[in-house]
Design an enzyme around this catalytic site. Sequence first.
Site: not given
Ligand code: 13P
Length: 341
Positions: A177, A222
């Site tokens: 991510e 992500k």
């Molecule tokens: P948000 O969808 O609130 O951005 O959170 C997703 C997430 O896992 C952030 O690390």
Amino acid sequence: MSENLEDIAEAMMAPGQGILAADESTGTIKKRFDQIGVENTEDNRRDYREMLFRAETAMNECISGVILYDETIRQKAKDGTPLVDLIKAAGAVPGIKVDQGAKPLAGFEDEKVTEGLDGLRERLAEYYDLGARFAKWRGVITIGEAMPSSNCISANAHALARYAALCQEAGIVPIVEPEVLMDGAFSSHDIETCYEVTEWTLNTIFGELYQAGILLEGMILKPNMVIAGQKCPDQASAEEVAEMTVRCLKSTVPAAVGGIAFLSGGQSDVQATQNLSAMNAMGNLPWTLTFSYGRALQQAALKAWSGKDENWAAAQAAFEHRARMNGMAATGTWSKDLETA
Ligand code: 13P
């Protein structure tokens, strides 16, 4: 369920489903509870999450995986059932946030690097025993005056690759991510700048993942969507966000990647749904595109719950609605009139 990395990734990318990010750290969930006037106790955190995981229709039909926090993966429901078992019973894959937070990057004021590599091999082995079959690590990239620095992107990309390799060694699918922030103090950038920074970030990350020998089919990306910062006066339409996001991903993300699940990053819940649906409606995509939302999936449910047992049914209904809307967005079949239907 099969224990093979590719099969786990495939289960996480089940058609018309997505991931519930319920991995708020104790500090972050406090901010959410403060909004509804609920005290941040271990029992309240458990009750709230138990309410979500027991929302049967949403969990069975729209949620393919749940990201948990260290405390939650060890918690039991009121009746003694491990919360992990509730998730598995709904046919979803339990996952775990393993990073230890984005910390100030030394020498680069206002930029961050994510910590948590020391001892990660041992922690992953324990999380595997506790039932986790995927993990999450979030790197944060800030756009601003002379930001991001090349050092910030490289340091985060390198950490993500080391994390991903340790996950795959442990039989755990890594969610990689990299979040190019759209909110916060520095969020006045336009969508073109977000495109350039996201492209740079993803290119750097896939270079690092290659060097680390990552099995692309056994990982999930992500990313943020390509979108203007929250303080930018010029906001693009869902079609523009979709077109630019897909163009950016197609030029940086190998087709072999197991799937892509977006973060919501501060978008409103309907906006996050609409943008995802617009991307899937474009068609001709080399990977499954779905959601891994935290705020955009939980906001309405959190408010409806407000810390009271008697609000469980209303909160679960709010969660089910949001999960269903996003499930449809994952196949490109959402439309605005379904929000009120
Ligand atoms: P948000 O969808 O609130 O951005 O959170 C997703 C997430 O896992 C952030 O690390």
